[in-house]
Design an enzyme around this catalytic site. Structure first.
Site, PDB file in Angstrom:
ATOM      1  N   ASP A  54      68.547 -24.306  31.973  1.00  0.00           N
ATOM      2  CA  ASP A  54      69.617 -24.697  32.887  1.00  0.00           C
ATOM      3  C   ASP A  54      70.777 -23.742  32.652  1.00  0.00           C
ATOM      4  O   ASP A  54      71.531 -23.880  31.683  1.00  0.00           O
ATOM      5  CB  ASP A  54      70.028 -26.152  32.624  1.00  0.00           C
ATOM      6  N   TYR A  56      73.535 -32.010  29.617  1.00  0.00           N
ATOM      7  CA  TYR A  56      73.895 -32.540  30.943  1.00  0.00           C
ATOM      8  C   TYR A  56      73.304 -31.609  31.989  1.00  0.00           C
ATOM      9  O   TYR A  56      73.490 -30.390  31.926  1.00  0.00           O
ATOM     10  CB  TYR A  56      75.424 -32.588  31.098  1.00  0.00           C
ATOM     11  N   LYS A 100      77.246 -23.028  40.359  1.00  0.00           N
ATOM     12  CA  LYS A 100      78.619 -22.579  40.073  1.00  0.00           C
ATOM     13  C   LYS A 100      78.918 -21.158  40.564  1.00  0.00           C
ATOM     14  O   LYS A 100      79.219 -20.991  41.725  1.00  0.00           O
ATOM     15  CB  LYS A 100      78.887 -22.736  38.579  1.00  0.00           C
TER      16      LYS A 100
HETATM   17  C1  LIG Z   1      74.526 -27.386  32.809  1.00  0.00           C
HETATM   18  C2  LIG Z   1      74.735 -28.052  34.130  1.00  0.00           C
HETATM   19  N1  LIG Z   1      73.680 -28.309  34.904  1.00  0.00           N
HETATM   20  C3  LIG Z   1      73.822 -28.891  36.112  1.00  0.00           C
HETATM   21  C4  LIG Z   1      75.062 -29.232  36.592  1.00  0.00           C
HETATM   22  C5  LIG Z   1      75.207 -29.885  37.944  1.00  0.00           C
HETATM   23  O1  LIG Z   1      75.822 -29.043  38.829  1.00  0.00           O
HETATM   24  P1  LIG Z   1      76.629 -29.666  40.102  1.00  0.00           P
HETATM   25  O2  LIG Z   1      77.839 -30.325  39.576  1.00  0.00           O
HETATM   26  O3  LIG Z   1      76.894 -28.462  40.950  1.00  0.00           O
HETATM   27  O4  LIG Z   1      75.694 -30.608  40.762  1.00  0.00           O
HETATM   28  C6  LIG Z   1      76.187 -28.987  35.820  1.00  0.00           C
HETATM   29  C7  LIG Z   1      77.534 -29.350  36.310  1.00  0.00           C
HETATM   30  O5  LIG Z   1      78.526 -29.263  35.655  1.00  0.00           O
HETATM   31  C8  LIG Z   1      76.033 -28.390  34.553  1.00  0.00           C
HETATM   32  O6  LIG Z   1      77.084 -28.169  33.752  1.00  0.00           O
END
Ligand SMILES: Cc1ncc(COP(=O)(O)O)c(C=O)c1O
Length: 430
Positions: free
Chosen positions: A228, A126, A255
């Site tokens: 990521d 994700y 985060k």
């Molecule tokens: C691994 C990962 N990448 C990207 C995101 C997207 O971040 P945001 O919710 O701040 O848009 C998340 C969100 O939980 C995530 O867990």
């Protein structure tokens, strides 16, 4: 008022989510006055829990001076310097307003830099709230195809066909299959994007060998590797890439670097990040009204200054204690379940078999039926707040006391649920 009763699907749970009143440190209180230990930490983003004195002060002082300038602030520069100093792959960076925007920008940079348009992502990975980032997030058993050639699947009815065609799905933690798939699609892939710990599908760590294979194969075929680290940045002050000793071309952030306010970021090799420079010809367009806003930068800088190597080590150890305690509780209760994860990040899985990819964790949750949901509510009734999918993470205000509290709550919850499990899901009994 809200479809489903909440304004955010990931935070929703039935029968209805608790409405919160206030929080301090690692504790929250709902509007009925119930006290909860917060193992959710806004989906891993609150590294220092709630209301850290220095973050509150930084936000208060900055709010009085203005929240957003559409111009750099000193905190923005200092936070970027701290990130560049700590994270090996990052020579230059851009702040964004969310992790979603960070991964979007990484992908656009990779496409511009390579001239190729397809992206390879992991099954179960994700990367944010847009279609590409969610392709095959849930590998539905009836449609997903063989492990060595996963079918690109939508998670809902909103996906345009071209996204599915342009996103190649790779099995997680399968080095040989990944090498083979990368070689097969080499001429068309701009980048491979991967989380060092598969987050949404249950905190499943990638093996160093798998990530090493992705690094090797991407280099061999002139494909960019994107880590990521939106979630995994908390595992070490230098992100998960530091202990792994693997340097991606681009790193996505989010985060914890916002100190509790909305944030994201992308960073990496200078030559790649230069694609964002408005001074070059045909730059990658990156606008974003609140990127690098002064308030988030003040909170993020205060939070990151307090996130030292010693604190990262300490909360990772608390995570180990939590997993050990939970695994002991499941074994003592005779229930086929375990906690997977790494450092301060953990997730319950209802199986005693090894869990190494999203197919394993999906099979476990399907076999458990509604038991995980009941366990989530049983834990909440005992004052332990986690994600409904039973994801737990540690914040720095926590000590062994909170870990022991959660383990006791689990022991009691399993006793309470045992008759239901015997009746409804006897397959979960050891
Ligand atoms: C691994 C990962 N990448 C990207 C995101 C997207 O971040 P945001 O919710 O701040 O848009 C998340 C969100 O939980 C995530 O867990």
């Amino acid at each position: 008022m809200f479809p489903g009763g909440d304004t955010r699907s990931s935070a929703h749970y039935g029968p209805y989510p608790l409405v919160m009143d206030r929080a301090a440190g690692c504790r929250m209180w709902d509007v009925d006055g119930n006290e909860l230990i917060d193992f959710m930490n806004n989906f891993t983003s609150l590294i220092h829990g709630h209301g850290h004195e220095d973050i509150v002060l930084a936000v208060q002082q900055q709010a009085a001076k203005g929240s957003a300038y559409a111009a750099p602030s000193m905190d923005q520069i200092e936070l970027a310097e701290l990130i560049v100093e700590r994270i090996p792959s990052i020579e230059q960076m851009r702040f964004t307003s969310s992790g979603t925007e960070g991964t979007t920008m990484a992908i656009r940079c990779a496409r511009a830099a390579t001239g190729r348009k397809k992206i390879m992502k992991m099954e179960g990975g994700y990367h944010g709230s847009f279609e590409l980032a969610e392709v095959s997030l849930v590998p539905f058993p009836d449609r997903r195809g063989p492990l060595n050639a996963p079918v690109s699947l939508p998670v809902d009815g909103s996906f345009p066909d071209n996204v599915l065609l342009d996103t190649i799905v790779c099995p997680y933690n399968e080095s040989d299959m990944a090498r083979e798939l990368i070689a097969r699609h080499a001429g068309e892939i701009a980048a491979v994007i991967v989380e060092p710990v598969l987050g949404s599908m249950g905190m499943i760590p990638a093996t160093p060998e798998f990530l090493g294979a992705l690094r090797e194969a991407s280099l061999a075929h002139d494909i960019l590797l994107i880590f990521d680290e939106v979630i995994t940045l908390r595992l070490d002050v230098g992100g998960a890439q530091t202990p792994l000793g693997i340097t991606p071309d681009l790193t996505c952030m989010g985060k914890i670097i916002g100190g509790g306010l909305p944030v994201g970021g992308v960073g990496g090799r200078r030559d790649l990040m230069q694609w964002f420079s408005p001074q070059r010809q045909q730059p990658v367009m990156h606008a974003s009204t609140f990127s690098g806003n002064a308030l988030t930068m003040a909170a993020g800088l205060a939070a990151m200054r307090h996130y030292t190597a010693a604190e990262a080590r300490r909360i990772n150890e608390l995570g180990d204690q939590l997993r050990e305690g939970f695994n002991r509780a499941f074994a003592q209760a005779g229930i086929a379940a375990q906690m997977t994860g790494a450092g301060s990040l953990s997730n319950v899985q209802f199986t005693s078999e090894p869990v190494h990819d999203a197919r394993d964790s999906l099979a476990a949750s399907m076999s458990a039926g509604h038991i995980p949901r009941l366990l989530h509510l049983a834990m909440m009734r005992r004052g332990v707040f986690s994600a409904a999918r039973l994801m737990y993470c540690i914040s720095t205000p926590m000590t062994s006391r909170e870990i022991d509290f959660a383990i006791t709550a689990l022991n009691e919850s399993l006793q309470e649920l045992r008759p239901y499990i015997e009746r409804e899901r006897p397959g979960l009994l050891l």
